[in-house]
Design an enzyme around this catalytic site. Sequence first.
Site, PDB file in Angstrom:
ATOM      1  N   HIS A 151      -3.746  -4.214  -0.278  1.00  0.00           N
ATOM      2  CA  HIS A 151      -2.378  -4.206   0.238  1.00  0.00           C
ATOM      3  C   HIS A 151      -2.311  -5.022   1.524  1.00  0.00           C
ATOM      4  CE1 HIS A 151       1.592  -2.461  -0.018  1.00  0.00           C
ATOM      5  NE2 HIS A 151       1.531  -1.914   1.187  1.00  0.00           N
ATOM      6  N   GLU A 176      -3.889  -3.024  -4.712  1.00  0.00           N
ATOM      7  CA  GLU A 176      -3.004  -2.604  -3.616  1.00  0.00           C
ATOM      8  C   GLU A 176      -3.573  -1.425  -2.816  1.00  0.00           C
ATOM      9  OE1 GLU A 176      -0.271  -3.985  -2.605  1.00  0.00           O
ATOM     10  OE2 GLU A 176       0.672  -5.057  -4.261  1.00  0.00           O
ATOM     11  N   SER A 235       5.859  -4.483   0.835  1.00  0.00           N
ATOM     12  CA  SER A 235       5.697  -3.041   0.755  1.00  0.00           C
ATOM     13  C   SER A 235       7.073  -2.376   0.895  1.00  0.00           C
ATOM     14  CB  SER A 235       4.695  -2.571   1.813  1.00  0.00           C
ATOM     15  OG  SER A 235       4.277  -1.258   1.561  1.00  0.00           O
TER      16      SER A 235
END
Length: 443
Positions: A366, A310, A186
Amino acid sequence: MTGTIVRTGHGPVRGEHRTDGTFRFLGIPYAQPPVGELRFAAPVPPVSWTEPLDATAYGPTAQRRAFAEVTTIPEPSIPGEGVLNLNVFTPAADPESALPVLVWIHGGGYVAGSAASPWYDGAAFNRDDVVLVTIGYRLGIEGFLPLEDAPANRGVRDWIAALEWVRDNITAFGGDPAKVTIAGQSAGGGAVQTLLAVPSAQGLFRAALSVSGAVVQPQGRNVAEKLSAHFTSRTGVPATAAALRDLSDDDLLDLQDQFCKPGPGSEALPMLLLTPYVDGELVPEPVYEALVDGEAGADIPLVLGFTAHEFHLAQPPELGAALTDTLFRTPGLAIAEARAHAGRPTWLYQFEWQATAPGFEGLAHHCIDLPFAFDVLNAPGVSEALGNHPPQTLADALHESWVRFVRDLDPSWPSYTTDTRATRIWSAEPRVAHDLLRELRES
């Protein structure tokens, strides 16, 4: 666990000899605490010490508030001033070992996250003869708000200072400074991409692994100037180190909330505000442009990819799907395509295994891939985010792929080229797809 002492360039540290035979050294300072006159300064090397420093507990973490109401990864917040510290997990604290090194930069939208997460434990990498280093860095306003009287991109400077510490000290912990791979997820994946584009970071690592990397566009210097003006207009406080330096952590975080989470009627701003930006010095050009149109990271082997869903948890669902494409899949594909056209060593993947945990059912969301990559399926919080009994066979395969890349610069699937566009699909039965974009259009 019993103690063991390693001598760094600034003094000895006492770590733990773990029951599995490996070692860990926690909370080692790579720079002085960023407080007082150093709060918004570039990182300064630690003051040397003579007595063994206790490195048996995680050091302070940058103080922050949760980036979202639900945080997938357990992220301990540890109070204290010395947040510029790192953790070393090693199979052999022996200068003769010369093992490959993985340096991990945590995510959290550049305003949250923690290097002390149990998901980032290095035992599995140590088992496979890889040294793992996890680093803390300044977040939010302290790390990334443009200030007219302070160095730009202080968080980026922290990453570089940590890598310089690794270069200068990792041999004593059994690592080879010539075999360093940087990795992150990320915002940490965005950090990896940023470091590829920072001239002063070159030579500090030989390979890069960007997991769901997020680099927000636009990123130009004029954007930074506008952000400073917006900060002042929304908070009433000048965007200067002089005005912010003596505020408490809570007061600074209150200002950050005012800036990043404006009330009704306020002008909408991008999802991620406090991120690396072009400053004309440390970061000379927008990272995405440097990777797609420029020479950034030309000779550095790069693995990059994303999960299939995600941000699909965002509401409404169509917004979540759009965020997945806009922030992760489209930029990732563009970087891979550009590097393929330039003949640069690149490997692309998409993680597709789907969670069964309540609230996450049917999503490759995610952060879902991290427990597999670190091979920590039994760690706290994993079953809550993934569901019961995630497949160990997938963890074995993904973790081994990372080990192979760190060790041999080969993640075990064909590189991404204009001829094949090979993409590893991580699922219960991993496979290689050719032309992922076409597959997505046809699905």
